[in-house]
Design a protein around this motif. Sequence first.
Motif, short mmCIF file in Angstrom:
data_model
loop_
_atom_site.label_atom_id
_atom_site.label_comp_id
_atom_site.label_asym_id
_atom_site.label_seq_id
_atom_site.Cartn_x
_atom_site.Cartn_y
_atom_site.Cartn_z
N UNK A 68 53.12 0.27 45.18
CA UNK A 68 51.68 -0.52 45.05
C UNK A 68 50.61 0.33 45.50
N UNK A 69 50.85 1.82 45.40
CA UNK A 69 49.79 2.89 45.56
C UNK A 69 48.94 3.09 44.17
N UNK A 70 47.67 3.21 44.27
CA UNK A 70 47.03 3.19 43.05
C UNK A 70 47.63 4.51 42.39
N UNK A 71 47.69 4.53 40.96
CA UNK A 71 48.10 5.56 40.25
C UNK A 71 47.05 5.92 39.15
N UNK A 72 47.15 7.08 38.38
CA UNK A 72 46.41 7.27 37.24
C UNK A 72 47.25 7.85 36.11
N UNK A 73 46.89 7.17 34.84
CA UNK A 73 47.49 7.72 33.66
C UNK A 73 46.79 8.91 33.16
N UNK A 74 47.68 10.05 33.01
CA UNK A 74 47.04 11.20 32.38
C UNK A 74 47.33 11.25 30.91
N UNK A 75 46.26 11.53 30.15
CA UNK A 75 46.45 11.27 28.74
C UNK A 75 45.84 12.65 28.14
N UNK A 76 46.85 13.03 27.12
CA UNK A 76 46.30 14.22 26.18
C UNK A 76 46.41 13.64 24.61
N UNK A 77 45.06 13.67 24.09
CA UNK A 77 45.22 13.32 22.55
C UNK A 77 45.13 14.61 22.11
N UNK A 78 45.86 14.96 20.78
CA UNK A 78 45.71 15.84 19.88
C UNK A 78 45.60 15.57 18.60
N UNK A 79 44.50 15.61 17.78
CA UNK A 79 44.75 15.48 16.42
C UNK A 79 44.45 16.59 15.43
N UNK A 80 45.33 16.67 14.77
CA UNK A 80 45.50 17.60 13.69
C UNK A 80 45.39 17.13 11.98
N UNK A 81 44.39 18.19 11.48
CA UNK A 81 44.38 17.76 10.10
C UNK A 81 45.50 18.60 9.50
N UNK A 82 46.68 17.96 9.10
CA UNK A 82 47.67 18.62 8.34
C UNK A 82 47.57 19.30 6.95
N UNK A 83 46.66 18.79 6.37
CA UNK A 83 46.17 19.58 5.22
C UNK A 83 45.72 20.85 5.05
#
Length: 170
Positions: A68-83
């Motif tokens: 029940x300790x507070x937590x943090x979600x770490x997010x990395x979003x990478x967007x690639x133009x594959x063309x």
Amino acid sequence: KDTTRKNWPGSGLCLRFGFPGPDRRGGRELAEGYLPVLRTWWQEGPLLYEQWTVLDALNVPLESVRVDDPSVLLVRIRIVNTSDQVPATASLTLTSEPFDHPGERLVMHGDIVSAVTPEGARVRLVLPGADANAWAAGDAELRWTRKLGPGESHTLHAMVPSVTLAGEAE
């Protein structure tokens, strides 16, 4: 002990980044098959959206974390133009929706995204290094767009706390 720090209506809160729909999801996997790092990806036209997530403790040493300790979600979003020939415009739509309640109106100040509530602004996530000018406010969401040239990519980071943050230091 984290329940009193939720500060949103209802029993839960759903934050969405507006990735392509489930019919566009390419897959989901744990890093190296077992690590607590989750990778999910979607393909929409020439754009590949990748999300990497890991959960960490918020202000608690890892060796003494309790459920029940507070937590943090770490997010990395990478967007690639594959063309290799055609530019494409990537977009994300950030929303905050308490369970069984209407969506919250989001605002961005610097790299902090807050919900506007009758009690005042409530921090929902932090986008470190984000260009606030790249995010446009809608009725209840924030929209991000970026044109990517052939083979170009862009990475965004987010920190999503499991509680409403108590102040700037946190």
